[in-house]
Write a protein that holds these residues in place. Structure first.
Motif, PDB file in Angstrom:
ATOM      1  N   GLY A   1      52.336  44.924  60.548  1.00 24.54           N
ATOM      2  CA  GLY A   1      52.806  46.110  59.632  1.00 24.54           C
ATOM      3  C   GLY A   1      53.233  46.986  60.994  1.00 24.54           C
ATOM      4  O   GLY A   1      53.724  48.073  60.217  1.00 24.54           O
ATOM      5  N   LYS A   2      52.986  46.540  62.112  1.00 26.63           N
ATOM      6  CA  LYS A   2      53.458  47.326  62.906  1.00 26.63           C
ATOM      7  C   LYS A   2      54.800  47.125  63.574  1.00 26.63           C
ATOM      8  O   LYS A   2      55.788  46.027  63.284  1.00 26.63           O
ATOM      9  N   ARG A   3      56.186  47.639  64.241  1.00 21.72           N
ATOM     10  CA  ARG A   3      56.743  46.877  65.368  1.00 21.72           C
ATOM     11  C   ARG A   3      56.445  45.922  65.720  1.00 21.72           C
ATOM     12  O   ARG A   3      55.676  45.593  66.752  1.00 21.72           O
ATOM     13  N   ASN A   4      57.107  45.163  65.377  1.00 21.66           N
ATOM     14  CA  ASN A   4      56.784  43.709  66.248  1.00 21.66           C
ATOM     15  C   ASN A   4      58.007  43.266  67.197  1.00 21.66           C
ATOM     16  O   ASN A   4      59.047  44.408  67.709  1.00 21.66           O
ATOM     17  N   GLU A   5      57.486  42.897  68.768  1.00 19.27           N
ATOM     18  CA  GLU A   5      58.420  43.276  69.232  1.00 19.27           C
ATOM     19  C   GLU A   5      58.087  41.937  70.329  1.00 19.27           C
ATOM     20  O   GLU A   5      56.627  40.942  70.371  1.00 19.27           O
ATOM     21  N   PRO A   6      58.914  41.279  70.978  1.00 20.07           N
ATOM     22  CA  PRO A   6      58.566  39.715  72.336  1.00 20.07           C
ATOM     23  C   PRO A   6      57.693  40.376  73.096  1.00 20.07           C
ATOM     24  O   PRO A   6      56.884  38.767  72.902  1.00 20.07           O
ATOM     25  N   ALA A   7      57.082  40.963  73.038  1.00 15.13           N
ATOM     26  CA  ALA A   7      55.169  40.828  74.371  1.00 15.13           C
ATOM     27  C   ALA A   7      54.396  39.783  72.968  1.00 15.13           C
ATOM     28  O   ALA A   7      53.411  39.425  73.606  1.00 15.13           O
ATOM     29  N   TYR A   8      54.580  40.123  71.168  1.00 12.38           N
ATOM     30  CA  TYR A   8      53.961  40.008  70.650  1.00 12.38           C
ATOM     31  C   TYR A   8      53.450  38.087  70.262  1.00 12.38           C
ATOM     32  O   TYR A   8      53.769  37.612  69.385  1.00 12.38           O
ATOM     33  N   LEU A   9      54.957  37.590  71.295  1.00  6.37           N
ATOM     34  CA  LEU A   9      54.769  36.108  70.772  1.00  6.37           C
ATOM     35  C   LEU A   9      53.891  35.262  70.959  1.00  6.37           C
ATOM     36  O   LEU A   9      53.306  34.766  70.295  1.00  6.37           O
ATOM     37  N   LEU A  10      53.232  35.988  72.068  1.00  4.78           N
ATOM     38  CA  LEU A  10      52.484  34.841  72.754  1.00  4.78           C
ATOM     39  C   LEU A  10      50.903  34.575  71.384  1.00  4.78           C
ATOM     40  O   LEU A  10      50.698  33.493  71.158  1.00  4.78           O
ATOM     41  N   TYR A  11      50.994  35.293  69.875  1.00  2.10           N
ATOM     42  CA  TYR A  11      49.983  35.142  69.260  1.00  2.10           C
ATOM     43  C   TYR A  11      50.487  34.337  68.219  1.00  2.10           C
ATOM     44  O   TYR A  11      49.733  33.232  67.974  1.00  2.10           O
ATOM     45  N   THR A  12      51.817  34.247  68.116  1.00  2.81           N
ATOM     46  CA  THR A  12      52.692  32.765  67.423  1.00  2.81           C
ATOM     47  C   THR A  12      52.480  31.271  68.753  1.00  2.81           C
ATOM     48  O   THR A  12      51.357  30.489  67.876  1.00  2.81           O
ATOM     49  N   ALA A  13      52.475  31.424  70.079  1.00  2.00           N
ATOM     50  CA  ALA A  13      52.807  30.598  70.408  1.00  2.00           C
ATOM     51  C   ALA A  13      50.455  30.098  70.034  1.00  2.00           C
ATOM     52  O   ALA A  13      50.319  28.874  70.583  1.00  2.00           O
ATOM     53  N   GLU A  14      49.673  31.332  70.379  1.00  2.00           N
ATOM     54  CA  GLU A  14      47.954  30.516  70.471  1.00  2.00           C
ATOM     55  C   GLU A  14      48.504  30.180  69.668  1.00  2.00           C
ATOM     56  O   GLU A  14      47.241  29.293  69.231  1.00  2.00           O
TER      57      GLU A  14
END
Ligand code: NI
Length: 255
Positions: free
Chosen positions: A211-224
């Motif tokens: 729902g928020k804007r995505n950004e590269p820092a959130y790659l961590l959630y996908t990696a996890e």
């Protein structure tokens, strides 16, 4: 980690670009590959790669805009690919979900960009939606061009066909979505040596920030999530996907 598919060249990041890059670095995302979707975003991606050491560019025309392709588009891309920070052609492919451009234009422009990739010896970043079989058929015509299926959402059986052609796959926020069990089952069966991770930011924001804007820092959630699905540690996933990204994009580690 490397975000293998981002759009910091999107206007969504105009106001706080430096902050977003800093946050990425703090989250362990040291390098970001910005993918173009039209001429403007492609050349701005190159500009960003010139400004920031750890940013890279991919240049191309999205299937949504295939109808705008002219010989001038091709000439412009041909100039851009000479830039040392341009790693690949893309994103190109077929989108029969939205059909924003006539399918014949999409097929033609997809082939033109794969032909360019072949000519200049670069890999290609592929966007394919509701067009898996036909994407496969066209990729087969250019089987010497290394292809990355970005944000792969097809079946495992289809993935096996792509694997026979040497393709790579990247996964992003959707693998964290609550209703994505079918996709997670596909991911669980994928050979990890063909898997990259991406954000596709500003789109496809992972859980719990959906729902928020995505950004590269959130790659961590996908990696996890990938670590959890594949039974590896986060450190292993970070290392393996980074190696895969370097291999696919022929990106050498500098320090
Ligand atoms: Ni994208």
């Amino acid at each position: 980690m490397i975000d293998s598919h981002a759009h910091l060249n999107d206007p969504a990041f105009t106001d706080d670009l430096e902050q977003v890059i800093l946050q990425a670095s703090e989250a362990g995302v040291d390098e970001i590959i910005n993918v173009g979707y039209d001429l403007e975003s492609s050349s701005y991606g190159i500009e960003l790669a010139e400004r920031f050491d750890r940013l890279w560019a991919v240049v191309g025309l999205h299937p949504h805009d295939a109808k705008t392709w002219t010989s001038q588009t091709e000439d412009a891309l041909r100039k851009m690919v000479k830039h040392p920070k341009v790693l690949a052609i893309g994103e190109t492919g077929l989108d029969f979900h939205y059909d924003n451009s006539p399918r014949n234009d999409q097929r033609e422009v997809f082939r033109q960009q794969l032909a360019l990739a072949r000519e200049v010896d670069l890999p290609a970043v592929i966007h394919s939606r509701d067009a898996a079989q036909e994407t496969l058929e066209i990729i087969k015509e250019y089987s010497d061009v290394p292809c990355l299926l970005h944000c792969y959402s097809g079946s495992f059986e289809m993935a096996e066909e792509y694997i026979k052609l040497g393709c790579y796959f990247s996964f992003g926020g959707p693998i964290t979505f609550k209703n994505a069990n079918r996709l997670r089952n596909v991911v669980a069966r994928m050979p990890l040596e063909r898997v990259l991770i991406e954000t596709d930011c500003p789109y496809l924001t992972p859980h719990p920030h959906r729902g928020k804007r995505n950004e590269p820092a959130y790659l961590l959630y996908t990696a996890e999530k990938l670590a959890e699905i594949s039974g590896h540690t986060l450190e292993e996933i970070a290392r393996i996907t980074e190696e895969n990204t370097r291999k696919f994009f022929r990106l050498v580690k500098e320090d």
